[in-house]
Design a protein around this motif. Structure first.
Motif, PDB file in Angstrom:
ATOM      1  N   VAL A 110      -5.826  -5.571   0.453  1.00 17.12           N
ATOM      2  CA  VAL A 110      -5.046  -5.586   1.699  1.00 17.12           C
ATOM      3  C   VAL A 110      -5.518  -6.735   2.597  1.00 17.12           C
ATOM      4  N   HIS A 138      -6.959   8.792   3.584  1.00 14.39           N
ATOM      5  CA  HIS A 138      -8.067   9.738   3.386  1.00 14.39           C
ATOM      6  C   HIS A 138      -7.940  10.967   4.291  1.00 14.39           C
ATOM      7  N   CYS A 197      -2.621   5.246  -1.294  1.00 16.81           N
ATOM      8  CA  CYS A 197      -2.484   4.301  -0.175  1.00 16.81           C
ATOM      9  C   CYS A 197      -1.333   3.345  -0.518  1.00 16.81           C
ATOM     10  N   MET A 200      -5.508   1.522   9.316  1.00 14.40           N
ATOM     11  CA  MET A 200      -6.714   1.769  10.126  1.00 14.40           C
ATOM     12  C   MET A 200      -7.133   0.498  10.849  1.00 14.40           C
ATOM     13  N   CYS A 217      -8.423   6.518   8.578  1.00  9.95           N
ATOM     14  CA  CYS A 217      -7.576   6.094   7.459  1.00  9.95           C
ATOM     15  C   CYS A 217      -6.542   7.186   7.210  1.00  9.95           C
ATOM     16  N   ASN A 236     -12.900  -2.989   7.690  1.00  9.60           N
ATOM     17  CA  ASN A 236     -11.457  -2.738   7.843  1.00  9.60           C
ATOM     18  C   ASN A 236     -11.035  -3.017   9.292  1.00  9.60           C
ATOM     19  N   MET A 246      -2.146  -0.423  -0.787  1.00 13.74           N
ATOM     20  CA  MET A 246      -2.918  -0.865  -1.949  1.00 13.74           C
ATOM     21  C   MET A 246      -2.031  -0.977  -3.188  1.00 13.74           C
TER      22      MET A 246
HETATM   23 FE1  SF4 Z   1      -6.696   1.169   4.870  1.00 11.92          FE
HETATM   24 FE2  SF4 Z   1      -5.496   2.107   2.625  1.00 11.92          FE
HETATM   25 FE3  SF4 Z   1      -8.144   1.644   2.657  1.00 11.92          FE
HETATM   26 FE4  SF4 Z   1      -7.116   3.665   4.028  1.00 11.92          FE
HETATM   27  S1  SF4 Z   1      -7.111   3.443   1.808  1.00 11.92           S
HETATM   28  S2  SF4 Z   1      -8.648   2.260   4.762  1.00 11.92           S
HETATM   29  S3  SF4 Z   1      -5.170   2.808   4.743  1.00 11.92           S
HETATM   30  S4  SF4 Z   1      -6.492   0.139   2.896  1.00 11.92           S
END
Ligand code: SF4
Ligand code: 13P
Length: 302
Positions: A58, A173, A258, A85, A170, A111, A261
């Motif tokens: 990402v 999660h 996600c 996030m 997130c 992040n 991703m």
């Molecule tokens: Fe960001 Fe996706 Fe990682 Fe969660 S799983 S922290 S939304 S990239």
């Protein structure tokens, strides 16, 4: 010509390296030169002598790579692959928080945007956050921890430190709930439960281990147990199974994908190499300050 052959051929012509996060689609992981967690990927990005980096992950990951290797071309195959996030805090919001606590040191989760990193003293990932706070920030009287309140809670518990936190999280999660852990344990009695520090504290409290995705890969490799319940984005199960064909891995829930991703496909990796898209740029004034924050972390090591 097969798409994979085309990618391999272009990769050589462009002198490019393909980095992929553990949550990427299986076929994307399989064509990558290196698959890893956020910390491992930033170390690779800093060390590679390739001319271009195709970052299958990402936006903040590709941006971190660009900050560490400003002379290289860093490509994000899908320009919309962001992290919700990371978008939960802006540099302006962080500056306002810092103004309320003028003596505090600021640590940010990787992040975050480059602009937020530029405002912080230190960066961390889920693999080293406890060490960054416990060792590097041990003399700080007050610590601002942004943006993940659940990672902050995990580190607070491990280090005994209190933080000024930001209410980020997130969304992926956060979908894991205690009942998912209980149901998975009932289905697979005796299995070890590992979960990610981005999970809610009430979920981490039910897990046997709370570790980064890289930590999960190492644990699965080294542990004697053959049954593991995986409390994170299920993309990692591809690698876990590939490396440990004799062990069983169970996703804690089917609802933990996600979407960001999963935006990177083989086609987009090929197009990225064909068109050299989408090149990530960070203004040097921001990059220089963000680099200090990331390097303060990398200089400590794992
Ligand atoms: Fe960001 Fe996706 Fe990682 Fe969660 S799983 S922290 S939304 S990239
Ligand atoms: P790690 O791979 O560093 O554990 O991070 C997980 C994550 O959510 C990345 O966005």
């Amino acid at each position: 010509m097969e798409i994979i052959e085309k990618i391999e051929k272009l990769k050589k012509e462009r002198r490019a390296v393909i980095l992929a996060h553990n949550y990427q689609l299986p076929e994307v992981q399989d064509i990558a030169d290196f698959v890893g967690d956020s910390l491992e990927l930033s170390i690779k990005a800093a060390q590679t002598d390739a001319e271009a980096i195709v970052f299958c992950g990402v936006h903040f990951m590709a941006e971190t790579a660009k900050i560490l290797s400003p002379a290289k071309t860093v490509l994000l195959p899908d320009r919309t692959a962001g992290c919700p996030m990371a978008d939960m805090i802006t540099a302006e919001q962080l500056r306002a928080l810092k103004a309320e606590h003028p003596g505090a040191k600021a640590i940010c989760y990787v992040n975050t945007s480059a602009e937020v990193k530029a405002e912080c003293d230190l960066c961390c990932t889920s693999a080293n956050a406890v060490r960054m706070v416990g060792e590097v920030m041990k003399d700080a009287e007050e610590i601002i921890f942004v943006p993940d309140r659940y990672l902050a809670a995990f580190v607070a518990e491990k280090t005994g430190r209190a933080f000024i936190v930001w209410p980020g999280f997130c969304p992926t999660h956060a979908r894991i709930l205690p009942e998912h852990i209980e149901a998975a344990r009932a289905l697979h009695p005796g299995a070890v439960v590992m979960c990610h520090p981005e999970c809610r504290p009430e979920v981490s409290a039910l897990a046997d281990l709370t570790i980064s995705t890289g930590g999960m890969i190492r644990y699965a490799r080294e542990a004697e147990t053959r049954e593991i319940i995986v409390g994170t984005e299920p993309g990692i199960i591809h690698r876990l199974k590939k490396e440990n064909p004799d062990k069983n891995f169970y996703p804690v829930s089917d609802a933990v994908v996600c979407p960001n991703m999963k935006r990177t496909s083989l086609e987009k990796v090929l197009w990225a190499l064909e068109d050299m898209t989408y090149a990530i740029e960070v203004p040097e004034e921001i990059a220089a300050r963000a680099r200090r924050c990331i390097e303060a972390m990398l200089n400590v090591g794992r």
